[in-house]
Every structure is written in structure tokens, then in C-alpha cells.
Design a protein around this motif. Structure first.
Motif: not given
Length: 236
Positions: A198-216
């Protein structure tokens, strides 16, 4: 389908290890191709593997056999116009800006060399995902062209038994639907007669974080983040 001129074959076996599906074997001193396992990738017929030129392919394939070549042979143009297994957004979000903040892209990849995948297994995935309200299938994706009913995820009956090297199912969802999608995929995975990722495609926040990764990660899944930067050289 890939074929053998039995009168030319000398049974040297040089072609056997080249097949990514293990569909070529020696039988009675000549090469034999398992047509059910052959995915028409063209590797054995297009690379001068046979010293006697005993391997060949027909000029065209009948429907639905032609799908094997379209999904497995990179030299074969796909009827959708997509030049790869997925759309441009699989590699970079800068082409159309499809994945906005608050949206996530999912790509379910089924099959690999040595295993392959039948559209019957891809249908199991599309039908499982279609049950989730708000899921949007990418219409330019090659697999989508075979979906008969986008609301149920049902694919055409005449393609289900065709086997290809791999296929990709692409969808877009709201971030809040992430747990539902992962749960649906977890439930359907044991029923698949192939491998999948499974590939997850998400934009990166301005601070460099990717909230979706924390959920996963909180849901107990292993994640291997990757990032691609588009320098814009194609936008002159």
C-alpha cells in the motif's frame, strides 16, 4: 501469446530462467510455455534470448488476452493512454495538484514478478474499497478502465481470470477515512492469491510533518516514508 517453434527449438534451456513468471520449462526436449501463467511481458520474445529464434509472439492478441501485454510489457501502449501502471500523481503531486491538504491518495499494488496478479484479486480490493462512503477511484488509472460499476467496484466478468505482472488500484479519500481504508484492506488481504503493498500519498506540512503517518503508526502498521521533490523543469 508467446509461442515456440518446436522444429527450431534445440532444448538448450537458455530461455527458462528469463521468464519472470516461471512459465517456461523443457518438455520432451523442447521449450514449453504455460499459457495460463504467461503474462505476455515480452521478455522472452523481444530480447533475442533464444539462439535459434524459436520463441515468437503473434502480431496482436485477442481480447481479453491483450490486457496481459498492456499491463506487463512496458513497450506495449495501454488503451487508456497512461504510460505506466499508475497515473502521474503516483510519482509527483505537482502535475495536477490533486492531493490537497486534508486529502490522501492510496495506491494498492497487487502482484510482482514471480507472483503476478489476476484481475479477480484486484476486484476484491476495488469492491472492498467501494463500500467506504466518499472513496473516489482515479478514472485515468488503467485498472479503473475495467471497473464495470464504480459504485460497487465490480469489474468486467470477462477479464477476471487474466493474469498480469502487477496492477495498481488508485483512490483518493479524506484524511478522516484513513482508518476505515486500512481496516478494509486488512480484511480483504487474506483472501488475495498474490502479494500486495500500500502506498500512501500525502502533502507535507510547512513544518515538515506528515500527520497521516502518525495515524498509520498508531494503528500498528510499518511505514517507510519517501519523498520526491519536483524541480519544475517540465514547466518552462
Amino acid at each position: 501469446m508467446a509461442l515456440v517453434h518446436s522444429e527450431l527449438c534445440v532444448g538448450c534451456g537458455k530461455c527458462v530462467p528469463y521468464c519472470p513468471m516461471g512459465a517456461i520449462s523443457l518438455s520432451g526436449g523442447v521449450a514449453s510455455i504455460d499459457q495460463d501463467e504467461c503474462v505476455e511481458c515480452g521478455l522472452c520474445t523481444e530480447n533475442a534470448i533464444c539462439p535459434k529464434k524459436a520463441l515468437y509472439a503473434p502480431e496482436s492478441f485477442p481480447w481479453p488476452r491483450v490486457l496481459r501485454s498492456e499491463f506487463s510489457n512496458p513497450h506495449c501502449p495501454h488503451r487508456t493512454g497512461v504510460t505506466g501502471r499508475g497515473t502521474e500523481e503516483m510519482k509527483t503531486n505537482d502535475v495536477t495538484g490533486r492531493y490537497r491538504f486534508g486529502k490522501l491518495g492510496f495506491a494498492v499494488e497487487l502482484g510482482r514478478p514471480g507472483t503476478g496478479a489476476r484481475f479477480r484479486d484486484m476486484e476484491k480490493v476495488t469492491m472492498a474499497l467501494a463500500k467506504i462512503p466518499g472513496v473516489h477511484f482515479e478514472e485515468k488509472n488503467p485498472v479503473y478502465a475495467l471497473i464495470e460499476d464504480p459504485h460497487s467496484g465490480k469489474m468486467r466478468d470477462d477479464v477476471l481470470d487474466e493474469k498480469v505482472l502487477s496492477g495498481i488500484v488508485e483512490i483518493m479519500i479524506d484524511e478522516a477515512q484513513l482508518p476505515d481504508v486500512l481496516q478494509a484492506l486488512k480484511q480483504v488481504e487474506p483472501t488475495l492469491d498474490t502479494v500486495c503493498s500500500v502506498d500512501l500519498i500525502s502533502r507535507v506540512q510547512a513544518d515538515g510533518s506528515i500527520p497521516a503517518l502518525d495515524v498509520v503508526r498508531k494503528l500498528g502498521y510499518y511505514v517507510s516514508p519517501n519523498c520526491k521533490t519536483n524541480l519544475g523543469f517540465g514547466h518552462l
